[in-house]
Design a protein around this motif. Structure first.
Motif, short mmCIF file in Angstrom:
data_model
loop_
_atom_site.label_atom_id
_atom_site.label_comp_id
_atom_site.label_asym_id
_atom_site.label_seq_id
_atom_site.Cartn_x
_atom_site.Cartn_y
_atom_site.Cartn_z
N ASN A 1 0.84 -1.19 0.00
CA ASN A 1 0.00 0.00 0.00
C ASN A 1 0.88 1.25 0.00
OD1 ASN A 1 -1.54 2.21 0.94
ND2 ASN A 1 -3.01 0.84 1.90
N LEU A 2 0.75 2.05 -1.03
CA LEU A 2 1.58 3.26 -1.15
C LEU A 2 1.33 4.26 -0.03
CD1 LEU A 2 1.93 4.40 -4.86
CD2 LEU A 2 3.70 3.82 -3.23
N LEU A 3 0.09 4.41 0.38
CA LEU A 3 -0.19 5.38 1.43
C LEU A 3 0.47 4.99 2.75
CD1 LEU A 3 -3.89 6.31 0.62
CD2 LEU A 3 -1.79 7.54 0.06
N GLY A 4 0.65 3.69 2.97
CA GLY A 4 1.36 3.23 4.15
C GLY A 4 2.84 3.57 4.11
N ARG A 5 3.35 3.86 2.92
CA ARG A 5 4.76 4.20 2.78
C ARG A 5 5.06 5.60 3.31
NH1 ARG A 5 7.57 0.46 -0.55
NH2 ARG A 5 9.23 1.08 0.84
N ARG A 6 4.02 6.44 3.41
CA ARG A 6 4.21 7.80 3.94
C ARG A 6 4.83 7.75 5.34
NH1 ARG A 6 2.02 12.54 3.09
NH2 ARG A 6 0.41 11.77 1.72
N ALA A 7 4.29 6.91 6.20
CA ALA A 7 4.81 6.77 7.56
C ALA A 7 6.24 6.25 7.54
CB ALA A 7 3.91 5.86 8.38
N GLU A 8 6.50 5.31 6.63
CA GLU A 8 7.85 4.76 6.51
C GLU A 8 8.84 5.84 6.07
OE1 GLU A 8 9.95 0.81 4.57
OE2 GLU A 8 7.95 1.38 3.91
N SER A 58 6.40 3.85 -6.38
CA SER A 58 6.71 2.82 -5.39
C SER A 58 8.18 2.39 -5.48
CB SER A 58 5.80 1.62 -5.59
OG SER A 58 6.09 0.61 -4.66
N GLY A 59 8.67 2.26 -6.70
CA GLY A 59 10.07 1.89 -6.90
C GLY A 59 11.03 2.94 -6.38
N ALA A 60 10.71 4.21 -6.61
CA ALA A 60 11.57 5.29 -6.12
C ALA A 60 11.58 5.33 -4.59
CB ALA A 60 11.09 6.64 -6.68
N ILE A 61 10.43 5.09 -4.00
CA ILE A 61 10.35 5.06 -2.53
C ILE A 61 11.19 3.91 -1.99
CG2 ILE A 61 8.80 4.62 -0.57
CD1 ILE A 61 6.65 6.19 -2.21
N GLU A 62 11.06 2.75 -2.59
CA GLU A 62 11.83 1.58 -2.15
C GLU A 62 13.33 1.84 -2.28
OE1 GLU A 62 12.55 -2.01 -0.42
OE2 GLU A 62 10.67 -0.92 -0.55
N TYR A 63 13.72 2.44 -3.40
CA TYR A 63 15.14 2.73 -3.62
C TYR A 63 15.67 3.67 -2.54
CZ TYR A 63 19.48 3.34 -6.19
OH TYR A 63 20.80 3.33 -6.55
N PHE A 64 14.87 4.65 -2.14
CA PHE A 64 15.29 5.58 -1.09
C PHE A 64 15.36 4.88 0.27
CE2 PHE A 64 14.06 8.58 2.31
CZ PHE A 64 15.17 9.39 2.27
N ILE A 65 14.41 4.04 0.56
CA ILE A 65 14.36 3.35 1.86
C ILE A 65 15.55 2.41 2.04
CG2 ILE A 65 13.06 1.68 3.24
CD1 ILE A 65 11.81 4.48 3.25
N VAL A 66 15.94 1.72 0.98
CA VAL A 66 17.06 0.77 1.06
C VAL A 66 18.38 1.55 1.12
CG1 VAL A 66 18.30 -1.07 -0.15
CG2 VAL A 66 15.80 -1.05 -0.13
#
Length: 109
Positions: A1-8, A58-66
């Motif tokens: 869920n992309l909206l859940g990524r906001r908190a992350e 979603s991919g850009a968010i994942e790349y930033f998180i890792v």
């Protein structure tokens, strides 16, 4: 869920600020925070994105998180530059180029 990524993203931003304050690791915390802010701002617009654009975001968010990506974010002073590049490419592709994060070199006059 992309909206859940906001908190992350918000948590990662806060964790990076705390780490920078501890001075245990040297990295561009302002750049990292700027990337997080830009991705969070993009999440505010998810209702207007296509499925393809949501996948890219979603991919850009994942790349930033890792942290251990192309250039490890915390092991090199410029470790977030690749994250900035990925985020900016995606922001442009999803029609939000105004959210792009400037590089440090671009800010120097």
């Amino acid at each position: 869920n992309l909206l859940g990524r906001r908190a992350e993203l918000a948590k990662r931003r806060g964790d990076l600020r705390k780490l920078a304050e501890s001075r245990r690791v040297e990295f561009d915390v302002e750049l990292a925070a700027g990337i997080a802010d830009a991705l969070i701002a993009a999440l505010d617009r998810v209702d207007g994105f296509t499925a393809r654009e949501l996948t890219l975001l979603s991919g850009a968010i994942e790349y930033f998180i890792v942290l251990d990506d192309e250039d490890h974010d915390l092991k090199e002073p410029n470790g977030f530059e690749d994250d900035r590049a990925v985020a900016n490419i995606v922001l442009d592709a999803i029609g939000a180029p105004e959210l792009a994060v400037e590089s440090v070199a671009a800010k120097v006059v």
